[in-house]
Design a protein around this motif. Sequence first.
Motif: not given
Length: 479
Positions: A131-139, A154-157, A190-195
């Motif tokens: 999901g948007a700005d979720k830590l689960g996409d970063q670790k 799907h196939s999220q980078l 902060n969970p924001g992807t670019y924060n």
Amino acid sequence: MNLFYLLSLILFLCLSGNAASADNEVLSLLRELKAEVGELKQQLDRSNSRIGELEKKLGEYRASKPEIDKPGKEITQAPETVASSPAKQDDKPLVTLGDVKGTFKIPGTNTSVGIGGYVKTDLLLNSVSAGADKLGDQKLLLSQIPVGGASGEHSQLTFHAKESRLWFKSFTPSAWGDINTYIEMDFFGNPGTYNYTPRLRHAYGSIGHFLAGQTWPTFLNAAAIPDILDNGGSAGSLFLFRQALVRWSQPFALAGTAMEWQTAIEAPRSRIWDSTSPSANSNDPNAYSFFSNPDADRYPDLVTRLNFSPEWGTLSIAAMGRQIRYTDSKLGLKQEAWGGAVSLAGKINVFNLDNIRFMAHYGNGHGRYVSTDNTFSDASLDNEGNLYLTTSYGGMLAYQHWWNKQWRSSVVYGYDQAEQPDWVNQVLNQEVQSLHANLLWSPVNQAVMGLEYIYANRKLLDGREGDLQRLQFSARYNF
């Protein structure tokens, strides 16, 4: 000159007292002594001449040296030029090597300080987005794996450098033992992807065997953490978090084997599924958390651990007791229960640099310590206000193989399960598992690059489950 007169007097007395009976041997000895005295006199003359030359050169140097020592005289030389002039014998160098590798001493003190860290960039290709700005996409966060056909991308980078770290440390000897301090931070605040908000990881100090501050919980054996690129950790291992604590570590030896006993009191924080809370009964299986932290804790978590350090690796056995407590002033409700857990962890060297790492745990009321964040609860509260501790267990096994001094790989598998009452929300997690496999390259000691494949799965109490596949590339540069 006094030695010459003394010898002359001895010669005179000898000759006058017994001139007639003096033999040639005595006369020869006296002649040799006279010759040596003459040689000493010549050496003294040469030394006086050399001293005169040095005094002349010193006078010439003083005449050309800036007058920086006179009161009221302005210093016009650059600092580095002044520092290079001859120092007095009791002056200390501006910078000296510290007592620990990679440190330097603060001028005028016995304190050694060091600074370091690394810059790490992660490129992650996820089979499905958390999901948007979720830590689960970063670790890896197992509780954020989408379940039940969720419409995640799907196939999220994802690209980020949040794991980059900076640390400071110091070492000071004292009569009570070494005084050590350590502070470390990263940018996962902060969970924001670019924060990129700085986050405190470690902050502790120790004197001798006594430590106080924020660091790894005593229940976790950090030596058993697998060598993976993912920052979230594996299922089956204890949650890789840090908390405030006070700990005593006592080293000793038994049958020639180095051992250590640790005991600690640590920050409590109850994690409870509350049947009366609307958020706890959400029908969305992809909600990040169904748990509440009532902030009613009264006693610290009590932990003890025994460490073995034989030649073949390290092994630890830990036990923990903690109180889970819930209060509601509006309802006049107060519930509390004591739970406990045990863990076994270690690292075993097999051959060359290869090693096996493992963790295993079992207990009730220790859900906060298990797996990744918000996977399981410590306890559940029913509609009548009764508190039931959650029993959970699991394990992790990792094998690391060194292909050569520059290339290495790790394969890690972990599994966790929780036993929940029938009346809790059926979208809570029942079990989680993960698999990591990587190939890492270190062309030099200061750099690591690698590729890692991750498979993870979580299953709910109602039988639904979700899978995540991830390909991660990382580049890390230490300083």
